[in-house]
Design a protein around this motif. Structure first.
Motif, PDB file in Angstrom:
ATOM      1  N   PHE A 192      -0.233 -29.674  33.379  1.00  0.00           N
ATOM      2  CA  PHE A 192      -0.332 -31.032  33.900  1.00  0.00           C
ATOM      3  C   PHE A 192      -0.873 -31.958  32.815  1.00  0.00           C
ATOM      4  CE2 PHE A 192      -2.726 -34.169  36.621  1.00  0.00           C
ATOM      5  CZ  PHE A 192      -1.616 -34.802  37.141  1.00  0.00           C
ATOM      6  N   TYR A 193      -1.791 -31.464  31.996  1.00  0.00           N
ATOM      7  CA  TYR A 193      -2.373 -32.262  30.924  1.00  0.00           C
ATOM      8  C   TYR A 193      -1.378 -32.525  29.798  1.00  0.00           C
ATOM      9  CZ  TYR A 193      -6.923 -31.445  33.058  1.00  0.00           C
ATOM     10  OH  TYR A 193      -7.980 -31.405  33.919  1.00  0.00           O
ATOM     11  N   ASP A 194      -0.285 -31.773  29.744  1.00  0.00           N
ATOM     12  CA  ASP A 194       0.738 -31.992  28.726  1.00  0.00           C
ATOM     13  C   ASP A 194       1.647 -33.169  29.058  1.00  0.00           C
ATOM     14  OD1 ASP A 194      -0.160 -29.819  27.272  1.00  0.00           O
ATOM     15  OD2 ASP A 194       1.257 -28.431  28.202  1.00  0.00           O
ATOM     16  N   THR A 195       1.539 -33.690  30.252  1.00  0.00           N
ATOM     17  CA  THR A 195       2.383 -34.814  30.657  1.00  0.00           C
ATOM     18  C   THR A 195       1.645 -36.127  30.416  1.00  0.00           C
ATOM     19  OG1 THR A 195       1.576 -34.885  32.933  1.00  0.00           O
ATOM     20  CG2 THR A 195       3.432 -33.400  32.473  1.00  0.00           C
ATOM     21  N   VAL A 196       2.409 -37.183  30.221  1.00  0.00           N
ATOM     22  CA  VAL A 196       1.836 -38.518  30.070  1.00  0.00           C
ATOM     23  C   VAL A 196       1.071 -38.891  31.340  1.00  0.00           C
ATOM     24  CG1 VAL A 196       2.458 -40.959  29.876  1.00  0.00           C
ATOM     25  CG2 VAL A 196       3.627 -39.266  28.477  1.00  0.00           C
ATOM     26  N   GLU A 197       1.665 -38.563  32.472  1.00  0.00           N
ATOM     27  CA  GLU A 197       1.064 -38.922  33.753  1.00  0.00           C
ATOM     28  C   GLU A 197      -0.209 -38.117  34.018  1.00  0.00           C
ATOM     29  OE1 GLU A 197       5.327 -39.736  33.502  1.00  0.00           O
ATOM     30  OE2 GLU A 197       4.197 -37.899  33.232  1.00  0.00           O
TER      31      GLU A 197
ATOM     32  N   LYS B 115      -6.923 -34.125  41.733  1.00  0.00           N
ATOM     33  CA  LYS B 115      -6.706 -32.787  42.309  1.00  0.00           C
ATOM     34  C   LYS B 115      -5.382 -32.701  43.062  1.00  0.00           C
ATOM     35  CE  LYS B 115     -11.385 -31.003  42.801  1.00  0.00           C
ATOM     36  NZ  LYS B 115     -12.400 -30.511  43.736  1.00  0.00           N
ATOM     37  N   VAL B 116      -5.070 -33.729  43.850  1.00  0.00           N
ATOM     38  CA  VAL B 116      -3.835 -33.726  44.626  1.00  0.00           C
ATOM     39  C   VAL B 116      -2.626 -33.774  43.685  1.00  0.00           C
ATOM     40  CG1 VAL B 116      -2.471 -35.054  46.286  1.00  0.00           C
ATOM     41  CG2 VAL B 116      -4.909 -34.734  46.668  1.00  0.00           C
TER      42      VAL B 116
ATOM     43  N   ALA C  19       0.292 -30.925  43.203  1.00  0.00           N
ATOM     44  CA  ALA C  19       1.705 -31.265  43.387  1.00  0.00           C
ATOM     45  C   ALA C  19       2.509 -30.871  42.137  1.00  0.00           C
ATOM     46  CB  ALA C  19       1.862 -32.755  43.671  1.00  0.00           C
ATOM     47  N   PHE C  20       1.957 -31.119  40.969  1.00  0.00           N
ATOM     48  CA  PHE C  20       2.642 -30.747  39.724  1.00  0.00           C
ATOM     49  C   PHE C  20       2.763 -29.234  39.601  1.00  0.00           C
ATOM     50  CE2 PHE C  20       2.543 -29.489  35.264  1.00  0.00           C
ATOM     51  CZ  PHE C  20       3.615 -30.196  34.762  1.00  0.00           C
ATOM     52  N   SER C  21       1.723 -28.520  39.977  1.00  0.00           N
ATOM     53  CA  SER C  21       1.742 -27.058  39.827  1.00  0.00           C
ATOM     54  C   SER C  21       2.787 -26.400  40.724  1.00  0.00           C
ATOM     55  CB  SER C  21       0.359 -26.470  40.104  1.00  0.00           C
ATOM     56  OG  SER C  21       0.005 -26.651  41.456  1.00  0.00           O
ATOM     57  N   GLU C  22       3.227 -27.081  41.774  1.00  0.00           N
ATOM     58  CA  GLU C  22       4.231 -26.527  42.673  1.00  0.00           C
ATOM     59  C   GLU C  22       5.662 -26.774  42.193  1.00  0.00           C
ATOM     60  OE1 GLU C  22       3.199 -28.184  46.455  1.00  0.00           O
ATOM     61  OE2 GLU C  22       1.386 -26.941  46.628  1.00  0.00           O
TER      62      GLU C  22
ATOM     63  N   LYS D 223      11.377 -28.215  35.557  1.00  0.00           N
ATOM     64  CA  LYS D 223      10.946 -29.593  35.808  1.00  0.00           C
ATOM     65  C   LYS D 223       9.634 -29.876  35.080  1.00  0.00           C
ATOM     66  CE  LYS D 223      12.597 -32.519  38.062  1.00  0.00           C
ATOM     67  NZ  LYS D 223      13.546 -33.513  37.534  1.00  0.00           N
ATOM     68  N   LYS D 224       8.713 -28.902  35.078  1.00  0.00           N
ATOM     69  CA  LYS D 224       7.457 -29.065  34.331  1.00  0.00           C
ATOM     70  C   LYS D 224       7.741 -29.280  32.852  1.00  0.00           C
ATOM     71  CE  LYS D 224       4.546 -26.160  37.248  1.00  0.00           C
ATOM     72  NZ  LYS D 224       3.777 -24.905  37.296  1.00  0.00           N
TER      73      LYS D 224
END
Length: 136
Positions: free
Chosen positions: A46-51, A64-65, A69-72, A77-78
């Motif tokens: 998740f930290y590798d994304t701009v968002e 956290k939410v 959501a990203f981990s799912e 897509k990741k």
């Protein structure tokens, strides 16, 4: 007589040049044979994304939410989201994150998260416009 010597000298120079190129090509081929091919990694953090970088500075609940959501998401897509958006991709990318976060966030959380993401996109666009590039 001197013309014959001149032609011999030119022929010798061409042969030396050809041998040097052949030796260089052989050395290059030997180097590539010795390289080890690593498997291609897919997915990402998740930290590798701009968002992810932008939302990491939001409220803990929003982060956290969004992280969950990203981990799912599936690995492909990741992996796609780990690359910074290019010109023309910002709107599609914002819509993707809105679709991803709307079912799992309250309206207030979603508004804060999307505002943070869009402001970061604007920051990236300004950096690209100034020619500085993007570095998080």
């Amino acid at each position: 007589m001197s013309n014959i010597n001149l032609i011999k000298d030119i022929k010798s120079a061409v042969n030396i040049f050809r041998d040097m190129r052949k030796a260089r090509r052989t050395a290059r081929e030997n180097e590539t044979k010795g390289t080890v091919m690593l498997p291609e990694l897919r997915g990402g953090s998740f930290y590798d994304t701009v968002e992810g970088a932008a939302l990491s500075h939001c409220e803990k609940g929003i982060f956290k939410v969004a992280y969950k959501a990203f981990s799912e998401l599936d690995k492909e897509k990741k992996h796609q989201l780990c690359f910074s958006p290019m010109d023309g991709e910002f709107i599609d990318r914002a819509e993707l994150w809105k679709e991803l976060l709307s079912p799992v966030m309250t309206e207030k959380q979603l508004r804060k998260a999307m505002t943070r993401i869009i402001h970061w996109y604007i920051h990236i666009k300004h950096l690209n416009k100034e020619g500085k590039g993007y570095a998080a």
